[in-house]
Design a protein around this motif. Structure first.
Motif, PDB file in Angstrom:
ATOM      1  N   ILE A  16     -26.387  95.903 -27.451  1.00  0.00           N
ATOM      2  CA  ILE A  16     -25.517  96.844 -28.146  1.00  0.00           C
ATOM      3  C   ILE A  16     -24.546  96.076 -29.036  1.00  0.00           C
ATOM      4  CG2 ILE A  16     -23.863  98.731 -27.860  1.00  0.00           C
ATOM      5  CD1 ILE A  16     -26.535  99.451 -26.857  1.00  0.00           C
ATOM      6  N   LEU A  17     -24.256  96.600 -30.186  1.00  0.00           N
ATOM      7  CA  LEU A  17     -23.409  95.889 -31.133  1.00  0.00           C
ATOM      8  C   LEU A  17     -22.029  95.622 -30.560  1.00  0.00           C
ATOM      9  CD1 LEU A  17     -24.316  97.850 -34.388  1.00  0.00           C
ATOM     10  CD2 LEU A  17     -25.286  95.736 -33.509  1.00  0.00           C
ATOM     11  N   THR A  18     -21.458  94.476 -30.898  1.00  0.00           N
ATOM     12  CA  THR A  18     -20.164  94.084 -30.333  1.00  0.00           C
ATOM     13  C   THR A  18     -19.040  94.993 -30.787  1.00  0.00           C
ATOM     14  OG1 THR A  18     -19.865  92.541 -32.175  1.00  0.00           O
ATOM     15  CG2 THR A  18     -20.794  91.652 -30.159  1.00  0.00           C
ATOM     16  N   SER A  19     -19.252  95.774 -31.815  1.00  0.00           N
ATOM     17  CA  SER A  19     -18.201  96.693 -32.244  1.00  0.00           C
ATOM     18  C   SER A  19     -17.873  97.715 -31.182  1.00  0.00           C
ATOM     19  CB  SER A  19     -18.618  97.412 -33.530  1.00  0.00           C
ATOM     20  OG  SER A  19     -19.848  98.072 -33.366  1.00  0.00           O
ATOM     21  N   ALA A  20     -18.775  97.920 -30.230  1.00  0.00           N
ATOM     22  CA  ALA A  20     -18.481  98.879 -29.157  1.00  0.00           C
ATOM     23  C   ALA A  20     -17.263  98.454 -28.371  1.00  0.00           C
ATOM     24  CB  ALA A  20     -19.683  98.999 -28.222  1.00  0.00           C
ATOM     25  N   ILE A  21     -17.077  97.138 -28.210  1.00  0.00           N
ATOM     26  CA  ILE A  21     -15.941  96.658 -27.431  1.00  0.00           C
ATOM     27  C   ILE A  21     -14.644  96.979 -28.150  1.00  0.00           C
ATOM     28  CG2 ILE A  21     -14.848  94.624 -26.430  1.00  0.00           C
ATOM     29  CD1 ILE A  21     -17.578  93.355 -26.261  1.00  0.00           C
ATOM     30  N   SER A  22     -14.579  96.651 -29.449  1.00  0.00           N
ATOM     31  CA  SER A  22     -13.338  96.885 -30.166  1.00  0.00           C
ATOM     32  C   SER A  22     -13.041  98.372 -30.270  1.00  0.00           C
ATOM     33  CB  SER A  22     -13.415  96.272 -31.569  1.00  0.00           C
ATOM     34  OG  SER A  22     -14.474  96.835 -32.309  1.00  0.00           O
ATOM     35  N   LEU A  23     -14.073  99.181 -30.411  1.00  0.00           N
ATOM     36  CA  LEU A  23     -13.857 100.621 -30.479  1.00  0.00           C
ATOM     37  C   LEU A  23     -13.316 101.154 -29.175  1.00  0.00           C
ATOM     38  CD1 LEU A  23     -17.022 101.660 -32.458  1.00  0.00           C
ATOM     39  CD2 LEU A  23     -14.676 102.072 -33.164  1.00  0.00           C
ATOM     40  N   ALA A  24     -13.789 100.588 -28.051  1.00  0.00           N
ATOM     41  CA  ALA A  24     -13.304 101.057 -26.766  1.00  0.00           C
ATOM     42  C   ALA A  24     -11.823 100.804 -26.611  1.00  0.00           C
ATOM     43  CB  ALA A  24     -14.059 100.359 -25.636  1.00  0.00           C
ATOM     44  N   GLY A  25     -11.298  99.796 -27.332  1.00  0.00           N
ATOM     45  CA  GLY A  25      -9.887  99.481 -27.197  1.00  0.00           C
ATOM     46  C   GLY A  25      -9.028 100.040 -28.301  1.00  0.00           C
ATOM     47  N   SER A 400      -9.148 113.493 -23.201  1.00  0.00           N
ATOM     48  CA  SER A 400     -10.172 113.449 -22.154  1.00  0.00           C
ATOM     49  C   SER A 400     -10.421 112.040 -21.635  1.00  0.00           C
ATOM     50  CB  SER A 400     -11.483 114.048 -22.667  1.00  0.00           C
ATOM     51  OG  SER A 400     -11.894 113.397 -23.861  1.00  0.00           O
ATOM     52  N   HIS A 401      -9.827 111.035 -22.268  1.00  0.00           N
ATOM     53  CA  HIS A 401      -9.933 109.680 -21.731  1.00  0.00           C
ATOM     54  C   HIS A 401      -8.732 108.851 -22.145  1.00  0.00           C
ATOM     55  CE1 HIS A 401     -11.302 108.260 -25.730  1.00  0.00           C
ATOM     56  NE2 HIS A 401     -11.041 107.026 -25.283  1.00  0.00           N
ATOM     57  N   GLU A 402      -8.501 107.774 -21.422  1.00  0.00           N
ATOM     58  CA  GLU A 402      -7.477 106.790 -21.740  1.00  0.00           C
ATOM     59  C   GLU A 402      -8.108 105.398 -21.695  1.00  0.00           C
ATOM     60  OE1 GLU A 402      -4.591 107.328 -22.794  1.00  0.00           O
ATOM     61  OE2 GLU A 402      -3.810 109.219 -22.002  1.00  0.00           O
ATOM     62  N   ILE A 403      -7.395 104.434 -22.237  1.00  0.00           N
ATOM     63  CA  ILE A 403      -7.824 103.043 -22.181  1.00  0.00           C
ATOM     64  C   ILE A 403      -6.979 102.332 -21.130  1.00  0.00           C
ATOM     65  CG2 ILE A 403      -8.201 100.901 -23.434  1.00  0.00           C
ATOM     66  CD1 ILE A 403      -9.878 103.226 -24.452  1.00  0.00           C
ATOM     67  N   GLY A 404      -7.622 101.739 -20.123  1.00  0.00           N
ATOM     68  CA  GLY A 404      -6.900 101.073 -19.061  1.00  0.00           C
ATOM     69  C   GLY A 404      -6.313  99.744 -19.502  1.00  0.00           C
ATOM     70  N   ASP A 405      -5.505  99.163 -18.646  1.00  0.00           N
ATOM     71  CA  ASP A 405      -4.906  97.860 -18.942  1.00  0.00           C
ATOM     72  C   ASP A 405      -5.961  96.775 -19.131  1.00  0.00           C
ATOM     73  OD1 ASP A 405      -2.415  99.012 -18.719  1.00  0.00           O
ATOM     74  OD2 ASP A 405      -2.144  98.435 -16.612  1.00  0.00           O
ATOM     75  N   ASP A 406      -7.135  96.997 -18.530  1.00  0.00           N
ATOM     76  CA  ASP A 406      -8.215  96.031 -18.668  1.00  0.00           C
ATOM     77  C   ASP A 406      -9.065  96.263 -19.913  1.00  0.00           C
ATOM     78  OD1 ASP A 406      -9.353  98.406 -17.897  1.00  0.00           O
ATOM     79  OD2 ASP A 406     -10.279  97.624 -16.068  1.00  0.00           O
ATOM     80  N   GLY A 407      -8.640  97.247 -20.735  1.00  0.00           N
ATOM     81  CA  GLY A 407      -9.380  97.542 -21.953  1.00  0.00           C
ATOM     82  C   GLY A 407     -10.568  98.448 -21.752  1.00  0.00           C
ATOM     83  N   ILE A 408     -10.769  98.933 -20.543  1.00  0.00           N
ATOM     84  CA  ILE A 408     -11.918  99.783 -20.226  1.00  0.00           C
ATOM     85  C   ILE A 408     -11.505 101.248 -20.305  1.00  0.00           C
ATOM     86  CG2 ILE A 408     -13.608 100.421 -18.471  1.00  0.00           C
ATOM     87  CD1 ILE A 408     -13.398  97.569 -17.414  1.00  0.00           C
ATOM     88  N   PRO A 409     -12.219 102.064 -21.082  1.00  0.00           N
ATOM     89  CA  PRO A 409     -11.884 103.485 -21.144  1.00  0.00           C
ATOM     90  C   PRO A 409     -12.276 104.187 -19.858  1.00  0.00           C
ATOM     91  CG  PRO A 409     -13.882 103.056 -22.390  1.00  0.00           C
ATOM     92  CD  PRO A 409     -13.365 101.713 -21.938  1.00  0.00           C
ATOM     93  N   GLU A 440     -20.365  91.533 -20.294  1.00  0.00           N
ATOM     94  CA  GLU A 440     -19.782  91.596 -18.961  1.00  0.00           C
ATOM     95  C   GLU A 440     -20.259  92.861 -18.253  1.00  0.00           C
ATOM     96  OE1 GLU A 440     -15.557  90.148 -18.572  1.00  0.00           O
ATOM     97  OE2 GLU A 440     -15.609  90.445 -20.750  1.00  0.00           O
ATOM     98  N   PRO A 441     -21.395  92.786 -17.559  1.00  0.00           N
ATOM     99  CA  PRO A 441     -21.955  93.971 -16.907  1.00  0.00           C
ATOM    100  C   PRO A 441     -20.979  94.660 -15.960  1.00  0.00           C
ATOM    101  CG  PRO A 441     -23.553  92.186 -16.911  1.00  0.00           C
ATOM    102  CD  PRO A 441     -22.264  91.602 -17.407  1.00  0.00           C
ATOM    103  N   ASP A 442     -20.076  93.891 -15.329  1.00  0.00           N
ATOM    104  CA  ASP A 442     -19.121  94.509 -14.411  1.00  0.00           C
ATOM    105  C   ASP A 442     -18.217  95.499 -15.128  1.00  0.00           C
ATOM    106  OD1 ASP A 442     -20.168  93.201 -12.277  1.00  0.00           O
ATOM    107  OD2 ASP A 442     -18.565  91.727 -12.087  1.00  0.00           O
ATOM    108  N   LYS A 443     -17.946  95.247 -16.415  1.00  0.00           N
ATOM    109  CA  LYS A 443     -17.123  96.195 -17.167  1.00  0.00           C
ATOM    110  C   LYS A 443     -17.867  97.509 -17.393  1.00  0.00           C
ATOM    111  CE  LYS A 443     -13.832  93.217 -19.588  1.00  0.00           C
ATOM    112  NZ  LYS A 443     -13.244  92.878 -20.902  1.00  0.00           N
ATOM    113  N   ASN A 444     -19.175  97.408 -17.596  1.00  0.00           N
ATOM    114  CA  ASN A 444     -19.955  98.631 -17.746  1.00  0.00           C
ATOM    115  C   ASN A 444     -19.988  99.415 -16.437  1.00  0.00           C
ATOM    116  OD1 ASN A 444     -20.713  98.243 -20.482  1.00  0.00           O
ATOM    117  ND2 ASN A 444     -22.190  96.713 -19.832  1.00  0.00           N
ATOM    118  N   ILE A 445     -20.047  98.689 -15.332  1.00  0.00           N
ATOM    119  CA  ILE A 445     -19.987  99.356 -14.035  1.00  0.00           C
ATOM    120  C   ILE A 445     -18.657 100.076 -13.894  1.00  0.00           C
ATOM    121  CG2 ILE A 445     -19.864  98.970 -11.544  1.00  0.00           C
ATOM    122  CD1 ILE A 445     -21.857  96.708 -11.880  1.00  0.00           C
ATOM    123  N   ALA A 446     -17.566  99.377 -14.219  1.00  0.00           N
ATOM    124  CA  ALA A 446     -16.243  99.992 -14.095  1.00  0.00           C
ATOM    125  C   ALA A 446     -16.087 101.179 -15.039  1.00  0.00           C
ATOM    126  CB  ALA A 446     -15.166  98.950 -14.374  1.00  0.00           C
ATOM    127  N   ALA A 447     -16.684 101.089 -16.231  1.00  0.00           N
ATOM    128  CA  ALA A 447     -16.576 102.190 -17.189  1.00  0.00           C
ATOM    129  C   ALA A 447     -17.252 103.446 -16.683  1.00  0.00           C
ATOM    130  CB  ALA A 447     -17.178 101.775 -18.528  1.00  0.00           C
TER     131      ALA A 447
END
Length: 541
Positions: A16-25, A400-409, A440-447
């Motif tokens: 998946i394109l890396t822009s997904a990370i910046s968009l999530a934040g 309907s969503h927020e961004i956590g301190d860890d950057g994960i929506p 970081e697959p763990d971030k996808n799990i947390a998301a």
């Protein structure tokens, strides 16, 4: 164990394109581009996808898209076909392309039957989908769906990039007849138990089948939930959900990839009988839902058993208690209630084998009768922009969503948010599961912890769901017997399970043998044999 057990292919998620990370934040100043407009009377955003140039308007088209009706709309929610998500699609994809997007709802509980009727009458939507591979194979064999390969090459560059890991699973007879969604989380099932009940009884979390069975007996005898005798120690008796238990009775030293492909449900595996013997024993001891054979909607009945506090343990789709919302409802009804993920079903050598999903999810297709295949691919390519994936999965930030301190929506659980997100997975149809990180697959799990108060529950559920997990071998050769018999055999499994599990113990052996024989005679044996032949042909064995 032999090579059949394998770890999930988490590395494939890195496409998946890396822009997904910046968009999530992104912060709230970007809400107009990052998600649907605020609810109530606000209009959808007018901004185009930032990373894709606007298409030139063509002749007016009505693009009809299938949509599951999961019968899970919360009170006060807008219609499935007219809400923030559908408005976002129309405003940002439909209007710039002179396309009117029309949504055609199909009941999730009978989607294959309904879809077959629509296909037979040439009235199916332009974009259809199903999780049922034999249905896809049937449409391939009958010429009912479009070869999408050339259209993807021409109109789906972003789609090819995003779905690179899953696209091969949509190839049949060398042609791209289906577009499989990318499955972010491959864990399929996870067991859970009422930990607060165990604590009351001074029992630990069970780590073996025997310990789990003893806990079920204690729930029945002691009724720690004070249900007045209504306790159902083990709930959700569905064949799909029982596979971790059934798998634990098999002799995995003798099982090959060919065996697993030919008979994934294990009716030809000797150990299956002993798994059902245990279930039969438990039913006759009052440890199962006595009325399970009468249940028309297992999932709805099961969730009610959980939220009303009568269910003690179950195997569910991974994290279902959280993403379906019934853990939150249970906590609202009883703040002291605690569900804990467990992994108790063990083989003789201490393994815990369980099926996992392949990297591909739902199969997206375009009927051969559709005149809008090009528009359908353009729509999916538009969706593959990470900005649009996030918008359709999460809705507007702050609503309907927020961004956590860890950057994960993370999704909010307010009534307003629930009215937006209850069916969101079906609008972002190219993605099964939320995706926020490439490396970081763990971030996808947390998301995918759709409720932050149950984040630990979600993470543990997903980890358990992949422990000693296996995925079925891939064979793209359609199997005629599977196409012919899959639906009738699935229906047979429901009735045979009821007979096998509820019969008196002294009749168990004869009943089990007779029911399996009937399943084999109805096409099961023919299907297994043809699948073995297809496997050998595909792998040149």
């Amino acid at each position: 164990m032999r090579s059949i057990l394998r770890k999930p292919a988490t590395a494939v998620l890195a496409v998946i394109l890396t822009s997904a990370i910046s968009l999530a934040g992104c912060n709230s100043s970007n809400k107009g581009a990052n998600g649907p407009a605020a609810p109530s009377n606000s209009a959808p955003p007018s901004t185009q996808s930032a990373s894709a140039a606007p298409e030139q308007k063509g002749p007016p088209i009505t693009l009809k898209i299938e949509l599951f009706d999961r019968n899970n709309a919360p009170a006060g929610a807008p219609p499935l076909t007219d809400n923030l998500m559908t408005q976002y699609v129309q405003k940002n994809f439909g209007d710039p392309n002179n396309i009117t997007v029309e949504w055609i709802t199909v009941p999730r509980s009978e989607e294959v039957k309904k879809l077959n009727v629509l296909m037979a009458s040439n009235s199916a939507p332009d974009l259809i989908f199903t999780y049922d591979k034999p249905t896809v194979q049937n449409y391939v064999q009958s010429g009912g769906i479009t070869d999408l390969g050339p259209l993807i090459d021409q109109f789906g560059p972003q789609l090819k990039t995003v779905l690179a890991p899953s696209l091969p699973d949509g190839v049949f007879n060398g042609k791209q007849y289906a577009i499989p969604a990318l499955r972010v989380i491959q864990a399929q099932t996870t067991s859970f138990i009422r930990k607060d009940w165990l604590d009351q009884l001074g029992l630990p979390l069970p780590t073996t089948t025997d310990e789990w069975y003893e806990a079920m007996k204690a729930f029945k005898e002691k009724d720690p939930g004070n249900t007045g005798g209504k306790v159902i120690p083990f709930s959700n008796i569905q064949h799909f959900q029982l596979k971790p238990m059934i798998n634990s009775f098999w002799d995995w030293s003798q099982i090959t990839d060919e065996d697993m492909y030919a008979d994934p449900d294990g009716w030809s595996q000797a150990g299956s009988k002993e798994a059902f013997r245990l279930l039969n024993k438990m039913y006759n001891e009052g440890l199962l839902d006595k009325d399970f054979p009468l249940r028309k909607d297992f999932n709805q009945e099961f969730s009610q058993q959980v939220v009303t506090g009568v269910a003690g343990s179950a195997v569910t789709s991974t994290n279902e208690p959280v993403y379906s919302g019934f853990y939150a409802t249970l906590k609202k009804n009883n703040p002291e209630a605690v569900l804990a993920p467990i992994d108790p079903f063990t083989t003789n050598d201490g393994k815990r084998p369980k099926p996992m999903y392949t990297p591909s999810g739902i199969y997206l297709m375009v009927p051969a009768a559709s005149k809008n295949a090009e528009a359908a691919i353009k729509y999916l390519n538009w969706m593959a922009d990470p900005q649009n994936i996030l918008a359709l999965q999460l809705g507007p930030e702050g609503v309907s969503h927020e961004i956590g301190d860890d950057g994960i929506p993370f999704a909010l659980t307010t009534p307003e948010a629930n009215q937006i997100l209850y069916n969101n997975q079906d609008y972002a149809m190219i993605m099964n599961g939320k995706y926020v990180s490439t490396d970081e697959p763990d971030k996808n799990i947390a998301a995918n912890a759709t409720d932050p108060q149950f984040k630990d529950f979600t993470i543990e559920s997903i980890k358990i769901g992949t422990n000693d997990g296996y995925t079925a071998p891939r064979v793209d050769i359609p199997v005629q017997a599977e196409i012919k018999y899959s639906q009738i055999l699935s229906e047979k499994v429901k009735s045979m399970m009821a007979k096998i599990i509820t019969v008196k113990p002294d009749k168990f052996d004869s009943t089990y043998d007779q029911q399996v024989k009937e399943w084999m005679d109805m096409g099961g044996a023919e299907m297994i044999e043809e699948k073995r032949e297809a496997y050998k042909k595909f792998y040149n064995k």
